[in-house]
Scaffold this active site. Structure first.
Site, PDB file in Angstrom:
ATOM      1  N   ASP A 103       0.800  -1.122   0.197  1.00 58.88           N
ATOM      2  CA  ASP A 103       0.008  -0.068  -0.101  1.00 58.88           C
ATOM      3  C   ASP A 103       0.963   1.269   0.143  1.00 58.88           C
ATOM      4  O   ASP A 103       1.225   1.748   0.856  1.00 58.88           O
ATOM      5  CB  ASP A 103      -0.954   0.021   1.178  1.00 58.88           C
ATOM      6  CG  ASP A 103      -2.209   1.063   1.186  1.00 58.88           C
ATOM      7  OD1 ASP A 103      -2.300   1.629   0.348  1.00 58.88           O
ATOM      8  OD2 ASP A 103      -2.847   1.055   1.973  1.00 58.88           O
ATOM      9  N   VAL A 104       1.176   1.693  -1.179  1.00 55.52           N
ATOM     10  CA  VAL A 104       2.175   2.612  -1.406  1.00 55.52           C
ATOM     11  C   VAL A 104       1.458   3.954  -1.845  1.00 55.52           C
ATOM     12  O   VAL A 104       2.280   4.966  -2.029  1.00 55.52           O
ATOM     13  CB  VAL A 104       3.423   2.039  -2.200  1.00 55.52           C
ATOM     14  CG1 VAL A 104       4.047   1.150  -1.705  1.00 55.52           C
ATOM     15  CG2 VAL A 104       2.928   1.850  -3.755  1.00 55.52           C
ATOM     16  N   LYS A 105       0.334   3.841  -2.840  1.00 56.31           N
ATOM     17  CA  LYS A 105      -0.309   4.760  -3.229  1.00 56.31           C
ATOM     18  C   LYS A 105       0.748   6.035  -4.064  1.00 56.31           C
ATOM     19  O   LYS A 105       0.585   6.812  -3.913  1.00 56.31           O
ATOM     20  CB  LYS A 105      -1.014   5.818  -2.039  1.00 56.31           C
ATOM     21  CG  LYS A 105      -2.091   4.782  -1.600  1.00 56.31           C
ATOM     22  CD  LYS A 105      -2.994   5.702  -0.389  1.00 56.31           C
ATOM     23  CE  LYS A 105      -3.998   5.046   0.034  1.00 56.31           C
ATOM     24  NZ  LYS A 105      -3.499   3.901   0.903  1.00 56.31           N
ATOM     25  N   ARG A 106       1.452   5.228  -4.788  1.00 53.18           N
ATOM     26  CA  ARG A 106       2.384   6.084  -5.978  1.00 53.18           C
ATOM     27  C   ARG A 106       1.750   6.610  -6.941  1.00 53.18           C
ATOM     28  O   ARG A 106       0.830   6.012  -7.446  1.00 53.18           O
ATOM     29  CB  ARG A 106       3.727   5.407  -6.182  1.00 53.18           C
ATOM     30  CG  ARG A 106       4.596   4.561  -4.909  1.00 53.18           C
ATOM     31  CD  ARG A 106       5.080   5.871  -4.346  1.00 53.18           C
ATOM     32  NE  ARG A 106       6.081   5.421  -3.109  1.00 53.18           N
ATOM     33  CZ  ARG A 106       6.020   5.529  -1.919  1.00 53.18           C
ATOM     34  NH1 ARG A 106       5.058   6.234  -1.467  1.00 53.18           N
ATOM     35  NH2 ARG A 106       6.987   5.020  -1.155  1.00 53.18           N
ATOM     36  N   THR A 140      -0.704  -0.345  -4.501  1.00 53.35           N
ATOM     37  CA  THR A 140      -1.765   0.852  -4.903  1.00 53.35           C
ATOM     38  C   THR A 140      -1.229   1.894  -5.565  1.00 53.35           C
ATOM     39  O   THR A 140      -0.146   2.252  -5.199  1.00 53.35           O
ATOM     40  CB  THR A 140      -2.387   1.168  -3.523  1.00 53.35           C
ATOM     41  OG1 THR A 140      -1.319   1.603  -2.581  1.00 53.35           O
ATOM     42  CG2 THR A 140      -3.047  -0.088  -2.823  1.00 53.35           C
TER      43      THR A 140
END
Length: 311
Positions: A103-106, A140
């Site tokens: 879950d890194v939302k890059r 993510t």
């Protein structure tokens, strides 16, 4: 990779991903003191406690769930030692047969986005050697920068057999400030869903695309519509439990066969021993409390799905 996730969900009968989002306040004092004795009250000590905590929970639930989802911010706040704990967590999850959703939302553009994708899902060449830096199975991705930000991830996924989950409609209360804005007569999240279909069209792995979507459990009616709009996208569903989502709320996110979605619970599982219904386990048995929380979540989801099928 999405086919493997679907197979693991079927095998374990648990469309559940455990969010490994540790805070020091979640970690029992006895575990903290072991790490502080070894490393002092330092970033290294905190990171060691986090990994010990994660390891115990994974040992307790690995036979029940197909995947874990470490949120990288919870590790980054402890600097380099925290990132090392993140990497150790990913590696240990794999050693237990668990898939890992980073879950890194890059989300950026061009070579920057490509570099993020390589770091989390791809391989980097150093001289004659090749390495997988963090080696998650999924990541993510924030789509706010459009195709320029997402396509590098899709390309890396194709090269390495990995997958992504694109933020479409998030579970937080203020998500509507932007995501619900009408653009050309329909909410922005619907436009993002259309792009998820576009990005995933030539990235199929069995019945589903390697390009999935994130849709919050707190918006079940929107979930129902987006499930129809994105028939080939697997849906990662945050917002269960602590954020208010229930088993009944989750039904619209699944297909008729009970597949097509995986539901995240973070503190509701990893900090279960602090909840009233699990306090009888005690802090020393925190991992056993987490296991029971998974079993209860599994029963809640299955009951809701069974009820929906029988209506």
């Amino acid at each position: 990779m999405i086919h493997q996730l679907a197979q693991e969900i079927k095998k374990k009968n648990a469309p559940i991903v455990v969010g490994l989002d540790p805070k020091l306040s979640f970690i029992p004092e006895v575990l903290l003191q072991k790490s502080y004795t070894a490393y002092g009250e330092t970033l290294e000590g905190a990171a060691d406690a986090i990994f010990r905590f994660n390891r115990a929970i994974m040992d307790a639930v690995a036979d029940l769930v197909p995947a874990v989802k470490p949120q990288i911010a919870m590790y980054e706040q402890f600097g380099i030692p925290g990132l090392m704990a993140f990497k150790k967590t990913v590696d240990y999850a794999h050693s237990k047969g668990l898939l890992v959703i980073g879950d890194v939302k890059r989300g950026d553009i061009g070579s920057t986005s490509e570099s993020y994708a390589i770091a989390h899902l791809g391989k980097i060449k150093v001289g004659s050697q090749e390495f997988e830096p963090f080696a998650e199975d999924f990541a993510t991705v924030n789509p706010y920068l459009g195709t320029d930000g997402v396509k590098p991830f899709v390309d890396v996924c194709k090269e390495n057999g990995k997958g992504i989950f694109v933020l479409v409609k998030t579970s937080n209360p203020s998500s509507g400030e932007l995501q619900d804005r009408l653009v050309d007569g329909k909410p922005l999240y619907e436009h993002v869903a259309d792009k998820v279909n576009d990005w995933g069209r030539d990235c199929m792995d069995g019945d589903y695309s390697e390009v999935g979507a994130v849709i919050g459990a707190t918006y079940p009616q929107i979930g129902r519509q987006l499930r129809e709009d994105m028939p080939k996208a697997f849906i990662l569903v945050p917002g269960y439990g602590a954020q208010g989502g229930t088993g009944k709320d989750l039904v619209p996110f699944f297909n008729a066969d009970g597949l097509g979605a995986i539901v995240n619970s973070s503190r509701g599982i990893i900090a279960a021993y602090q909840k009233e219904e699990y306090k009888n386990f005690g802090a020393e048995n925190f991992a056993d409390a987490s296991r029971q929380a998974v079993l209860d979540m599994q029963a809640d989801i299955q009951s809701a799905l069974d009820h929906a099928l029988n209506e």
